[in-house]
Design a protein around this motif. Structure first.
Motif, PDB file in Angstrom:
ATOM      1  N   GLU A   8       0.845  -1.202   0.000  1.00 49.99           N
ATOM      2  CA  GLU A   8       0.000   0.000   0.000  1.00 49.99           C
ATOM      3  C   GLU A   8       0.878   1.249   0.000  1.00 49.99           C
ATOM      4  O   GLU A   8       0.591   2.229  -0.673  1.00 49.99           O
ATOM      5  CB  GLU A   8      -0.915  -0.013   1.221  1.00 49.99           C
ATOM      6  CG  GLU A   8      -2.037  -1.048   1.095  1.00 49.99           C
ATOM      7  CD  GLU A   8      -2.891  -1.104   2.352  1.00 49.99           C
ATOM      8  OE1 GLU A   8      -2.514  -0.498   3.360  1.00 49.99           O
ATOM      9  OE2 GLU A   8      -3.982  -1.795   2.301  1.00 49.99           O
ATOM     10  N   GLU A   9       1.961   1.217   0.765  1.00 45.84           N
ATOM     11  CA  GLU A   9       2.859   2.365   0.796  1.00 45.84           C
ATOM     12  C   GLU A   9       3.540   2.569  -0.542  1.00 45.84           C
ATOM     13  O   GLU A   9       3.713   3.696  -1.017  1.00 45.84           O
ATOM     14  CB  GLU A   9       3.918   2.155   1.905  1.00 45.84           C
ATOM     15  CG  GLU A   9       3.357   2.214   3.315  1.00 45.84           C
ATOM     16  CD  GLU A   9       4.399   1.941   4.369  1.00 45.84           C
ATOM     17  OE1 GLU A   9       5.562   1.627   3.968  1.00 45.84           O
ATOM     18  OE2 GLU A   9       4.065   2.013   5.563  1.00 45.84           O
ATOM     19  N   ARG A  55       1.231   4.165  -3.111  1.00 41.54           N
ATOM     20  CA  ARG A  55       0.946   5.588  -2.978  1.00 41.54           C
ATOM     21  C   ARG A  55       2.005   6.424  -3.687  1.00 41.54           C
ATOM     22  O   ARG A  55       1.769   7.553  -4.096  1.00 41.54           O
ATOM     23  CB  ARG A  55       0.919   5.989  -1.482  1.00 41.54           C
ATOM     24  CG  ARG A  55      -0.240   5.389  -0.715  1.00 41.54           C
ATOM     25  CD  ARG A  55      -0.334   6.013   0.679  1.00 41.54           C
ATOM     26  NE  ARG A  55      -1.198   5.248   1.554  1.00 41.54           N
ATOM     27  CZ  ARG A  55      -0.784   4.370   2.428  1.00 41.54           C
ATOM     28  NH1 ARG A  55       0.524   4.140   2.567  1.00 41.54           N
ATOM     29  NH2 ARG A  55      -1.649   3.723   3.189  1.00 41.54           N
TER      30      ARG A  55
END
Length: 539
Positions: free
Chosen positions: A356-357, A360
């Protein structure tokens, strides 16, 4: 002159010259030989009695048959099976033929064997037949006849059975009267003998043997045997002809020559038309290919193309997002199986957090395009595609043309083969049809003969007994009084002939006319007969 001469002179004086001549020529010789004539006449009568005694009493039995000739009697090996109709009128020649059939020696022999030669040849013995209470004269007659016929019967006592049978058959052939009745189709048989029972049995046996002889002569057995053998041979020949025809058809691959010829001819014509059409189409394709190839040379192989600016999804971001979604789904499945403290679930949570990081930091959309590039000329591609299509069609038509030409050659060979097989096929078909027609034509005749054979099996003939053999109760002969009268008359006639011959041979002068005829002079006087003078002259 004697008394006979005086009597004659008186008769001549009382009558004219004509009666005088008759008396002189007829009466006088009989009167002069009257004792001789009487003796011969009496001898003739006694001979007639003796001849009558040497003949046995005759009891005659008679039977009659009606001749009705039908199809069986008129069928031959040549006209076997031809419809001859029912019973027809018997011609005179056919009645005579039937009479000849019924009077062959074998019929007499069969009758003699059926009745018994001993009965037919048994001598006549009136002492056994008639009682001894008859008159003494009749008993003397019977004793003489018993001796006479017993003497004649001894000649066959020592003969063998075959000899007796031959003699009995010969006796029947002589003593039996078989003749056609006038103006009719009836044949009568009559036989007479001294025993009425034997006469009845002989005639009855003749009627039975007539039917047997008629059936033997007109039996359908030889005709049916010949016809069945001929029918079997014809059937075998027909089957062999059919088999030869079928084998030849199989050899030539024939099943229906006209239909096959029509189909092959139609196929040959259609194939020829298709070949012409294909050749025409190939010529057209060659022209089109030539035109398209010339057009293809006018277009360059590549052209320059300006690329436009476009905004689209970032592939990296899309891939990470898809991976993250799959991990979340897997984590949900693990939570359903394990607790939250499970190492596997903690690892999954940590890996998802890292993704998820990273996600982004990546942009979901990017801008691409701009500038120029070399691409294949689409017009040239279209023309080349058209050329490829035409070449493919040309190759297909060429292969199809070659195949059709081979088919045309094969069809032509088949037509030639049919033409070569046609004469022999026609000959075999004609032979098969002819033999089948013979079998078909013979079958009604075979059926007719088998029907006639059934009549033979039932011992049915076209001879009908209209009068069975009768048992005679009265003798039919001999008429002994007739024999006595006949031989008496013959004796008298013989005696009269002797008297006339004696008179012609006698040269004695008995009349004055005899003296005048011999001497040529007239007679002056006639001295009458005187008994006293004759006695005196003798003394």
């Amino acid at each position: 002159m004697d008394k006979d001469a005086q009597l004659l002179q008186e008769l001549m004086r009382e009558n004219g010259g004509r009666e005088r001549t008759f008396v002189e020529s007829m009466i006088l010789p009989l009167l002069r030989s009257r004792y001789l004539v009487a003796a011969i006449t009496v001898f003739g009568g006694f001979f007639g009695i003796f001849y009558g005694l040497t003949l046995p009493n005759d009891f005659r039995s008679t039977g009659k048959i009606l001749v009705q000739l039908g199809a069986r009697e008129r069928v031959t090996l040549e006209n076997a099976g031809a419809s001859a109709g029912a019973a027809m009128q018997v011609a005179f020649e056919e009645l005579q033929n039937e009479l000849q059939i019924l009077t062959v020696p074998s019929v007499y022999r069969s009758v003699a064997d059926a009745v018994g030669p001993e009965r037919i040849l048994a001598p006549y013995d009136p002492l056994v037949v008639y009682p001894r209470s008859a008159s003494w004269l009749t008993r003397i007659q019977h004793r003489f006849q018993s001796w006479w016929f017993g003497r004649k019967g001894q000649t066959v006592e020592g003969a063998s059975g075959e000899t007796k049978l031959e003699i009995a058959a010969r006796v029947l052939e002589i003593a039996t009267a078989i003749r056609p009745e006038a103006a009719s189709q009836v044949i009568s048989v009559s036989y007479g003998t001294h025993d009425p029972k034997v006469a009845h049995d002989v005639v009855a046996a003749f009627l039975v043997q007539f039917n047997q002889a008629h059936q033997n002569v007109f039996s359908t057995d030889p005709k049916l045997e010949f016809y069945e053998r001929t029918f079997r041979e014809a059937s075998d020949e027909s089957e062999a002809a059919d088999m030869a025809l079928n084998d030849y058809k199989a050899e030539c691959s024939l099943y229906d020559l006209p239909t096959q010829r029509t189909i092959l001819a139609t196929s040959f014509e259609q194939c020829a038309q298709e070949i012409e059409s294909a050749k025409h189409r190939l010529a057209g394709l060659e022209a089109e290919l030539k035109e398209y190839r010339s057009r293809l040379e006018k277009y360059p192989e590549t052209i320059t193309e300006q690329l436009p600016l476009t905004e689209g999804a970032n592939p990296e971001w899309t891939s990470l997002d898809q991976t993250l979604t799959e991990l979340r789904i897997a984590r949900g499945e693990l939570r359903a199986q394990y607790s939250e403290d499970s190492p596997m679930i903690r690892n999954k949570d940590e890996f998802i957090k890292n993704l998820e990081e990273r996600l982004r930091t990546i942009k979901p959309l990017i801008v691409t395009g701009g500038g120029e590039r070399e691409v294949v000329n689409p017009a040239r591609v279209r023309i080349q595609q058209k050329i490829d299509d035409l070449q493919a069609e040309q190759a297909h038509l060429t292969a199809s043309l070659q195949e059709k030409q081979e088919t045309l050659i094969a069809t032509d060979r088949k037509l030639q083969r049919l033409q070569e097989c046609e004469p022999m096929l026609a000959l075999l078909a004609y032979d098969s049809e002819a033999k089948r027609a013979v079998v078909k034509q013979m079958y009604p005749g075979l059926h007719d003969l088998r029907t006639k054979k059934s009549l033979d099996t039932l011992n049915e003939t076209n001879l009908r007994t209209i009068q069975p053999a009768n048992l005679p109760t009265r003798k039919s002969g001999p008429n002994r009084m007739k024999f006595v009268m006949a031989f008496t008359f013959l004796g008298f006639a013989f005696g009269a002939s002797v008297a006339f011959l004696r008179n012609l041979a006698n040269r004695t002068v008995r009349r004055p006319e005899d003296i005048e005829a011999k001497l040529g002079t007239k007679v002056l006087a006639v001295i009458a007969e005187s008994r006293p003078w004759q006695r005196a002259a003798r003394s």
